[in-house]
Design a protein around this motif. Structure first.
Motif, PDB file in Angstrom:
ATOM      1  N   ASP A 303      70.704  50.350  45.651  1.00 10.77           N
ATOM      2  CA  ASP A 303      69.865  51.326  44.973  1.00 10.77           C
ATOM      3  C   ASP A 303      68.574  50.667  44.481  1.00 10.77           C
ATOM      4  OD1 ASP A 303      69.137  53.761  44.063  1.00 10.77           O
ATOM      5  OD2 ASP A 303      70.253  53.631  42.180  1.00 10.77           O
ATOM      6  N   GLY A 304      67.448  51.211  44.866  1.00  5.59           N
ATOM      7  CA  GLY A 304      66.154  50.684  44.439  1.00  5.59           C
ATOM      8  C   GLY A 304      65.543  49.708  45.408  1.00  5.59           C
ATOM      9  N   LEU A 305      66.333  49.148  46.336  1.00  5.86           N
ATOM     10  CA  LEU A 305      65.759  48.191  47.281  1.00  5.86           C
ATOM     11  C   LEU A 305      65.105  48.891  48.461  1.00  5.86           C
ATOM     12  CD1 LEU A 305      68.492  45.402  47.380  1.00  5.86           C
ATOM     13  CD2 LEU A 305      66.353  45.449  46.082  1.00  5.86           C
ATOM     14  N   ASN A 306      65.621  50.016  48.862  1.00  2.75           N
ATOM     15  CA  ASN A 306      65.109  50.721  50.019  1.00  2.75           C
ATOM     16  C   ASN A 306      64.862  52.170  49.638  1.00  2.75           C
ATOM     17  OD1 ASN A 306      64.399  51.614  52.505  1.00  2.75           O
ATOM     18  ND2 ASN A 306      66.196  50.832  53.565  1.00  2.75           N
ATOM     19  N   ARG A 307      63.638  52.628  49.803  1.00  6.60           N
ATOM     20  CA  ARG A 307      63.278  53.966  49.372  1.00  6.60           C
ATOM     21  C   ARG A 307      63.375  54.979  50.502  1.00  6.60           C
ATOM     22  NH1 ARG A 307      57.638  53.264  46.490  1.00  6.60           N
ATOM     23  NH2 ARG A 307      57.953  55.474  46.092  1.00  6.60           N
ATOM     24  N   VAL A 308      63.694  54.540  51.726  1.00  5.65           N
ATOM     25  CA  VAL A 308      63.924  55.467  52.826  1.00  5.65           C
ATOM     26  C   VAL A 308      65.369  55.950  52.741  1.00  5.65           C
ATOM     27  CG1 VAL A 308      64.044  55.742  55.322  1.00  5.65           C
ATOM     28  CG2 VAL A 308      62.219  54.384  54.308  1.00  5.65           C
ATOM     29  N   THR A 309      65.558  57.243  52.672  1.00  4.60           N
ATOM     30  CA  THR A 309      66.896  57.797  52.597  1.00  4.60           C
ATOM     31  C   THR A 309      67.416  58.092  53.996  1.00  4.60           C
ATOM     32  OG1 THR A 309      66.098  60.079  52.425  1.00  4.60           O
ATOM     33  CG2 THR A 309      66.343  58.817  50.371  1.00  4.60           C
ATOM     34  N   PHE A 310      68.734  58.177  54.098  1.00 11.74           N
ATOM     35  CA  PHE A 310      69.334  58.463  55.389  1.00 11.74           C
ATOM     36  C   PHE A 310      68.937  59.856  55.877  1.00 11.74           C
ATOM     37  CE2 PHE A 310      72.880  59.761  58.145  1.00 11.74           C
ATOM     38  CZ  PHE A 310      72.838  58.734  59.065  1.00 11.74           C
ATOM     39  N   SER A 311      68.950  60.813  54.975  1.00  9.86           N
ATOM     40  CA  SER A 311      68.546  62.167  55.358  1.00  9.86           C
ATOM     41  C   SER A 311      67.071  62.210  55.747  1.00  9.86           C
ATOM     42  CB  SER A 311      68.815  63.147  54.217  1.00  9.86           C
ATOM     43  OG  SER A 311      68.062  62.786  53.059  1.00  9.86           O
ATOM     44  N   GLY A 312      66.247  61.377  55.076  1.00 11.20           N
ATOM     45  CA  GLY A 312      64.833  61.310  55.434  1.00 11.20           C
ATOM     46  C   GLY A 312      64.632  60.801  56.846  1.00 11.20           C
ATOM     47  N   LEU A 313      65.420  59.787  57.227  1.00  9.15           N
ATOM     48  CA  LEU A 313      65.330  59.268  58.592  1.00  9.15           C
ATOM     49  C   LEU A 313      65.748  60.325  59.609  1.00  9.15           C
ATOM     50  CD1 LEU A 313      64.956  56.984  60.650  1.00  9.15           C
ATOM     51  CD2 LEU A 313      67.322  56.316  60.204  1.00  9.15           C
ATOM     52  N   LEU A 314      66.835  61.043  59.321  1.00  5.19           N
ATOM     53  CA  LEU A 314      67.287  62.073  60.258  1.00  5.19           C
ATOM     54  C   LEU A 314      66.234  63.153  60.431  1.00  5.19           C
ATOM     55  CD1 LEU A 314      71.028  62.539  59.189  1.00  5.19           C
ATOM     56  CD2 LEU A 314      70.066  61.004  60.915  1.00  5.19           C
ATOM     57  N   ASN A 315      65.578  63.550  59.351  1.00  5.24           N
ATOM     58  CA  ASN A 315      64.529  64.566  59.439  1.00  5.24           C
ATOM     59  C   ASN A 315      63.319  64.064  60.212  1.00  5.24           C
ATOM     60  OD1 ASN A 315      65.930  66.544  58.001  1.00  5.24           O
ATOM     61  ND2 ASN A 315      65.234  65.745  56.030  1.00  5.24           N
ATOM     62  N   CYS A 316      63.004  62.777  60.076  1.00  7.55           N
ATOM     63  CA  CYS A 316      61.882  62.207  60.826  1.00  7.55           C
ATOM     64  C   CYS A 316      62.176  62.192  62.326  1.00  7.55           C
ATOM     65  CB  CYS A 316      61.589  60.788  60.346  1.00  7.55           C
ATOM     66  SG  CYS A 316      60.876  60.681  58.695  1.00  7.55           S
ATOM     67  N   LEU A 317      63.449  61.990  62.672  1.00  6.20           N
ATOM     68  CA  LEU A 317      63.803  61.888  64.078  1.00  6.20           C
ATOM     69  C   LEU A 317      63.794  63.235  64.780  1.00  6.20           C
ATOM     70  CD1 LEU A 317      66.680  59.237  63.968  1.00  6.20           C
ATOM     71  CD2 LEU A 317      64.274  58.896  64.540  1.00  6.20           C
ATOM     72  N   ASP A 318      64.324  64.266  64.138  1.00  8.24           N
ATOM     73  CA  ASP A 318      64.350  65.569  64.813  1.00  8.24           C
ATOM     74  C   ASP A 318      64.279  66.738  63.848  1.00  8.24           C
ATOM     75  OD1 ASP A 318      66.858  65.520  63.672  1.00  8.24           O
ATOM     76  OD2 ASP A 318      67.888  66.329  65.431  1.00  8.24           O
TER      77      ASP A 318
END
Length: 425
Positions: A303-318
């Motif tokens: 927590d706090g080390l990475n600000r990219v969320t898993f759901s954010g990555l999925l939304n970026c992909l498709d």
């Protein structure tokens, strides 16, 4: 005294006459100067054409190089740009390019004189690049805009020719992509030995995707393609992607999802503004995200080390706002660690296992490495392959290649010391 007499008295006064004359001359000069200014403004507006190119525009460096090589060879006011060029031997050569300095220059292009004015704002910085804000303004007679279109197109073609036969790597800097290191000489696709049929399947799928954009639009399918290469380390995943980019004449945008400060919005923006003709590469995707079941247990640690969320990555992909006309590759050493939502169809269209060496791979690597030996090559290759696989140990292409480097001029010694592969590498 009447008014007429008063006026007559003033007109007879030499001091008044001289003052009125000077006033008339001053007024006339002011009107003439104003008229010339208005006339120049009208002339520039209707009979001159101006193009301003700011330093943030992609064509800025192209234009400076074009001005240097094509237009301003005779100028005496120069500034230097130092760059490094990597030769085929790997040697780095320093190159000095003299470009027009800050100020005004004149060039001649296809019978037209063009005024070039390069300006720099010392008090204004380009936040992303960290350099003073610069602009180049071109001014020419006439009303034909095609002259500037032709100049910019020539500058673009000159830049493309400079990188011809090379693969450009990009990395994310702030909200934009920057060239990383020197352009690399394209790696031949046949220099990466994969198991039978794998390379052919991927390259054919990529070419089919690139050549048929209308097929996707006609059927309402998003025009993007995702690939996942998985398998043990050292088996050629990254090497193959580099060779594939060279084969397709594309660059590579390397994106590190674990980078501090990378947010969902910035990730989406980077995918949207990726340079044309590039492959987006997410290496070791398992290191950035674990499955959702595991992430619940270790959330506090990350927590706090990475600000990219898993759901954010999925939304970026498709997601709804995701970009199209995109080829994306992911690599991982541990397929089982990836969340099923990340590798489902639509996000990942093609999955290929890049694993330990097969008999065909070992034999082909031997023949490519010792290509200059005598007619015994095929016999020695088969014997070496049998000796390696008889050890009943997994071996990666990286281990085979590292072992060959110890005996690069002695194929007979390679056969005698097969058991040392796992020790030397």
């Amino acid at each position: 005294m009447t008014i007429i007499d008063y006026v007559q008295t003033l007109s007879d006064n030499p001091y008044f006459g001289a003052g009125f004359g000077l006033f008339g001359l001053g007024a006339g000069a002011a009107l003439l100067r104003k008229g010339m200014q208005v006339g120049m403004i009208m002339f520039r507006r209707h009979y001159m054409i101006t193009l301003e190119v700011p330093c943030r525009d992609k064509s800025y460096q192209w234009l400076l190089q074009w001005i240097t090589h094509k237009g301003a060879k005779e100028t005496q006011h120069l500034s230097v740009e130092t760059s490094f060029e990597q030769k085929e031997t790997g040697h780095i050569k320093t190159r000095y390019d003299f470009v027009p300095s800050i100020g005004t220059h004149f060039i001649r292009y296809k019978g037209n004189w063009i005024r070039v004015e390069r300006t720099r704002e010392q008090q204004t910085l380009d936040i992303q690049m960290g350099i003073p804000w610069e602009t180049v303004q071109l001014t020419a007679l006439g009303r034909n805009k095609n002259i500037y279109f032709n100049i910019l197109e020539e500058a673009r073609q000159m830049a493309l020719k400079e990188y011809e036969g090379k693969t450009i790597m990009y990395t994310a800097m702030g909200s934009e992509w920057r060239q990383f290191g020197h352009p690399r000489r394209r790696r031949p696709l046949n220099s990466v030995v994969l198991d039978t049929g794998i390379a052919e399947r991927i390259i054919n799928d990529c070419r089919e995707f690139i050549q048929n954009p209308s097929w996707y639009s006609d059927r309402g399918i998003p025009y993007r393609r995702g690939y996942l290469l998985y398998g043990p380390p050292g088996c050629g995943k990254s090497s193959f992607i580099t060779a594939l980019a060279g084969e397709l004449e594309m660059g590579i945008c390397v994106l590190n999802l674990s980078e501090r400060g990378l947010t969902d919005d910035r990730l989406n923006h980077l995918l949207a503004v990726a340079p044309q003709q590039t492959i987006i590469l997410l290496e070791d995707i398992d290191a950035a995200f674990t499955s959702r079941e595991e992430s619940k247990e270790i959330k506090a640690a990350y927590d706090g080390l990475n600000r990219v969320t898993f759901s954010g990555l999925l939304n970026c992909l498709d997601g709804v706002a995701s970009t199209e006309a995109r080829i994306l590759f992911m690599t991982t050493n541990y397929l089982e660690r990836l969340d099923p939502a990340l590798v489902r169809p639509g996000r990942i269209d093609v999955k290929e296992y890049i694993g330990w060496c097969s008999a065909n791979q070992v034999e082909q690597m031997f023949l490519k490495f010792y290509r200059n030996i005598d007619d015994r090559a095929n016999v020695l290759a088969k014997e070496f392959t049998e000796n390696v696989l008889s050890q009943k140990k997994y071996v990666s292409p990286a281990q085979i290649q590292g072992y060959f480097m110890f005996y690069k001029n002695n194929p007979d010694d390679v056969l005698k010391n097969v058991s040392h592969i796992w020790e030397l590498t």
